[in-house]
Design an enzyme around this catalytic site. Structure first.
Site, short mmCIF file in Angstrom:
data_model
loop_
_atom_site.label_atom_id
_atom_site.label_comp_id
_atom_site.label_asym_id
_atom_site.label_seq_id
_atom_site.Cartn_x
_atom_site.Cartn_y
_atom_site.Cartn_z
CB CYS A 100 -38.58 27.26 -8.98
SG CYS A 100 -38.58 28.41 -7.62
CG HIS B 95 -35.62 25.58 -5.90
ND1 HIS B 95 -36.03 26.27 -7.08
CD2 HIS B 95 -35.14 24.48 -6.48
CE1 HIS B 95 -35.75 25.66 -8.16
NE2 HIS B 95 -35.15 24.40 -7.78
CG ASN C 144 -33.94 21.39 -9.68
OD1 ASN C 144 -34.61 22.27 -9.66
ND2 ASN C 144 -32.94 21.49 -8.89
#
Length: 357
Positions: free
Chosen positions: A131, A286, A307
């Site tokens: 990520c 994240h 995302n």
């Protein structure tokens, strides 16, 4: 599974003769608890029920198909942001925008720069804790379009595979600000030159086994393309001051940014609405891409996020999170950089913001 349940399980196994009294050492008990915690399912009916029945949640939960077969241990592997050392944060330039800048109440980078197809893409990091690399490369891709009119898709794989220990541990996590420094000093090639290694995504149950970090090859998959000629650079690497006005001004003037935040168990169940942490333990860090902001009809201020867990998760791959309260630390972890004219034909003009250290 709670502590009392685990103690009951240990007692039951002891009475059956499965384990011996010596098994009750503090260290072994801790190890068993840890193992059990990592093996229970990420998405749970009980969490969905508690969220959807909570009078002040402000968001809706569901048994998200993206993680229907994930254990907590598997889910945690996707949370690849490592905490940046405080000394490093203090040494990183911080951008501050003029407080006099007038900003709209609602902003969505997808409509503000509708010519930039990369802004609205929802990707899939697959089996890898990458990520930290996705947030950086996606934001830089958007900024090349916004500032230079270049609709390009840059390579996450280049950053993930070639930054090495300088950025962290590849699929085992990394540091967003170091990712931007790599983009500044080494650049990244295009996705066409070096496509993302995990082309399976999350199509099979459980997304297991976790994939190791790909090898850095420094060679385009298409023999007609040159690696160095495909490189695109960031001109800078900086933090954005945590005041919401500065974050909004940065996005409004320069385009999407990479943000980091703490993920709790309930976040895996997000479906719609303005997320705020309600229930569950913290599982890891994240990184995602911040593309806008707004206020709901109920008066809840939010950030709009893209995302990289594919479109089966959340609201077609997007989510909103509470703005102005540093929800889950999200306003403290904003990093970005400006696109560089290196390897391009156009020059970039100063935007008038200033940096502080």
């Amino acid at each position: 599974m709670g502590f009392s349940t685990r103690v009951f399980l240990l007692t039951y196994l002891f009475l059956l003769g499965t384990i011996s009294p010596s098994f009750y050492s503090h260290q072994t008990l801790f190890q068993l608890e840890l193992c059990t915690d990592l093996e229970y399912q990420t998405v749970q009916d009980s969490i969905v029920k508690k969220i959807n029945e909570h009078p002040n949640a402000g968001w809706q939960a569901s048994m998200n198909p993206r993680f229907s077969n994930f254990t907590v241990g598997e889910f945690k592997r996707l949370l690849g942001v490592k905490p940046t050392p405080d000394r490093e944060l203090r040494q990183t330039p911080t951008i501050i925008h003029s407080p006099s800048l007038k900003l709209p109440d609602q902003f969505d980078a997808r409509t503000a720069w509708s010519q930039c197809s990369s802004i609205g893409r929802i990707l899939d990091q697959g089996h890898c804790g990458s990520c930290w690399a996705f947030g950086a490369v996606e934001s830089l891709s958007d900024r090349f379009c916004i500032h230079f009119g270049m609709n390009i898709s840059l390579s996450v794989n280049d950053l993930l595979a070639c930054c090495g220990f300088l950025c962290g541990g590849g699929c085992n996590g990394g540091y967003p600000i170091y990712a931007w420094r790599y983009l500044m000093h080494h650049g990244v090639v295009t996705e066409e030159c070096d496509p993302y290694f995990d082309d399976i995504g999350c199509s099979h149950p459980g997304c297991e086994p976790a994939y190791p970090t790909p090898k850095c090859v420094r060679k385009c998959v298409n023999g007609n393309q040159m690696w160095r000629a495909s490189k695109h650079y960031s001109l800078s690497a900086y933090r954005v001051d945590s005041n919401p006005h500065n974050i909004m001004a940065e996005v409004y003037k320069n385009g999407p940014v990479e943000v980091s935040f703490s993920v709790y168990e309930d976040f895996a169940h997000y479906k719609s609405g303005v997320y705020k942490h309600i229930i569950g333990a913290m599982l890891g860090g994240h990184a995602v891409k911040l593309i806008g902001w707004g206020t709901t009809d109920d008066g809840e201020d939010y950030w709009l996020m893209a995302n990289q867990w594919n479109r089966s998760w959340g609201d077609d791959g997007y989510f909103m999170i509470r703005r102005g309260t540093n929800e889950c630390g999200i306003e403290r972890g904003v990093v970005a950089g400006l696109p560089s004219s290196k390897n391009t034909a156009r020059e970039f003009a100063d935007d008038g913001a200033y940096l502080s250290v």
